[in-house]
Design an enzyme around this catalytic site. Structure first.
Site, PDB file in Angstrom:
ATOM      1  N   GLY A  14       0.787  -1.194  -0.070  1.00 47.92           N
ATOM      2  CA  GLY A  14       0.031   0.046  -0.042  1.00 47.92           C
ATOM      3  C   GLY A  14       0.948   1.324   0.125  1.00 47.92           C
ATOM      4  N   LEU A  61      -3.612  -6.937  -3.427  1.00 46.03           N
ATOM      5  CA  LEU A  61      -3.040  -7.771  -2.174  1.00 46.03           C
ATOM      6  C   LEU A  61      -4.380  -8.522  -1.730  1.00 46.03           C
ATOM      7  CD1 LEU A  61      -0.434  -5.421  -0.501  1.00 46.03           C
ATOM      8  CD2 LEU A  61      -0.179  -7.431  -1.855  1.00 46.03           C
ATOM      9  N   ASN A  87       1.247  -2.017   5.249  1.00 42.59           N
ATOM     10  CA  ASN A  87       0.484  -1.064   5.295  1.00 42.59           C
ATOM     11  C   ASN A  87      -0.772  -0.963   4.319  1.00 42.59           C
ATOM     12  OD1 ASN A  87       0.095   1.892   5.824  1.00 42.59           O
ATOM     13  ND2 ASN A  87       0.151   1.849   3.773  1.00 42.59           N
ATOM     14  N   SER A 139      -4.244   0.673  13.459  1.00 40.94           N
ATOM     15  CA  SER A 139      -5.268   1.980  13.681  1.00 40.94           C
ATOM     16  C   SER A 139      -5.679   1.988  15.367  1.00 40.94           C
ATOM     17  CB  SER A 139      -6.231   1.974  12.842  1.00 40.94           C
ATOM     18  OG  SER A 139      -7.493   3.226  13.324  1.00 40.94           O
ATOM     19  N   TYR A 151     -13.551  -2.624   9.261  1.00 39.65           N
ATOM     20  CA  TYR A 151     -12.086  -2.083   9.697  1.00 39.65           C
ATOM     21  C   TYR A 151     -11.484  -2.388  11.055  1.00 39.65           C
ATOM     22  CZ  TYR A 151      -8.381   1.549   9.403  1.00 39.65           C
ATOM     23  OH  TYR A 151      -7.096   2.041   9.323  1.00 39.65           O
ATOM     24  N   LYS A 155      -8.461  -4.447  11.989  1.00 39.19           N
ATOM     25  CA  LYS A 155      -7.287  -3.906  12.723  1.00 39.19           C
ATOM     26  C   LYS A 155      -6.941  -4.369  14.053  1.00 39.19           C
ATOM     27  CE  LYS A 155      -5.984  -1.094   9.306  1.00 39.19           C
ATOM     28  NZ  LYS A 155      -4.555  -1.815   8.520  1.00 39.19           N
ATOM     29  N   ILE A 184      -4.877  10.839  10.424  1.00 40.56           N
ATOM     30  CA  ILE A 184      -3.831  11.408   9.829  1.00 40.56           C
ATOM     31  C   ILE A 184      -4.227  12.145   8.584  1.00 40.56           C
ATOM     32  CG2 ILE A 184      -1.649  10.848   8.840  1.00 40.56           C
ATOM     33  CD1 ILE A 184      -1.647  10.467  11.851  1.00 40.56           C
TER      34      ILE A 184
END
Length: 252
Positions: A14, A61, A87, A139, A151, A155, A184
């Site tokens: 990534g 991926l 990543n 995360s 997500y 994670k 971010i």
């Protein structure tokens, strides 16, 4: 500080934009040889122009066969992999009840299974060399609710795997650690899109949710990654470090 990463061979998944590209750039500044992987040809080409020293690999991926091909290509381009940065990731779906099982499975493939598989591909050669470093980018939402359930779940699994794999391979000289970014800001990210859609709402979000009073930067994440990959972090094993300006509500 000299992180002694000159000549190290680094593979970043990534890596064509955002945090991944920033990580690749940080390793290049340290004198490492770097290959990045992404499925978007246009973003890969742009990254290659911005980082002319970087090697680019086009692959999906989500596919196990593509992941095997990535490892083979990285070894061909770099001569091996000393440092793997997992990543690749993304968010999909909405609430649990309104999200299909296919979306949950896709999230696990991209965010979690790709990291497990890439690690399994890289570790045997690292074991033979007696050294290596794997950094998993998770995360803060892998530790607490906040992101989408697909997500969060993926994670959280990554953070758990980081610790279990670290304990398994440290005897072989391989260190596995993680970084858990908070919010971010970068040009191609979701936070930038949300700012453009509703700047007042995002300003309120920052005031309410981020004690540091601003979004984080890609460089602030990549600086932690290169440190963890270096021998300066030789006694850091199985840790996932929050890089979030105090955003996380957890106390670990």
């Amino acid at each position: 500080m000299d992180l002694q990463l000159k000549g190290k061979r680094v593979l970043v998944t990534g890596g064509s934009k955002g945090i991944g590209k920033g990580i690749a750039a940080a390793f290049l500044r340290e004198g490492a040889s770097v290959a990045i992987v992404a499925r978007g040809e246009e973003a890969l080409a742009t990254a290659g122009e911005e980082l002319p020293e970087v090697h680019t690999i086009s692959a999906d991926l989500m596919s196990a066969s593509d992941r095997e091909g990535v490892y083979e290509k990285a070894c061909e381009l770099l001569g091996g992999v000393d440092i793997l940065v997992n990543n690749a990731g993304g968010s999909n779906g909405s609430t649990t009840m309104d999200t299909s099982m296919t979306d949950f499975e896709d999230a696990m493939q991209l965010n979690y299974f790709s990291a497990v598989h890439m690690s399994k591909l890289c570790i045997p050669a690292m074991q033979k060399a007696g050294s290596g470093s794997i950094i998993n980018i998770s995360s803060v939402f892998g530790r607490e609710s906040g992101g989408k359930p697909t997500y969060n779940s993926a994670k959280a699994a990554m953070i758990s795997m980081t610790k279990s794999l670290a304990d398994e391979v440290i005897k072989d000289g391989i260190r596995v650690n993680g970084v858990a970014p908070g919010s971010i800001l970068h040009p191609t990210g979701n936070w930038q899109k949300r700012i453009e859609q509703d700047p007042e709402k995002m300003e309120q979000f920052v005031q309410d949710q981020i004690p540091a009073g601003r979004f984080g930067t890609v460089e602030e994440v990549s600086n932690v990654v290169v440190f963890l990959a270096s021998e300066k972090a030789s006694w850091v094993v199985g840790a996932t470090l929050n890089v979030d300006g105090g955003q996380s509500k957890s106390n670990f």
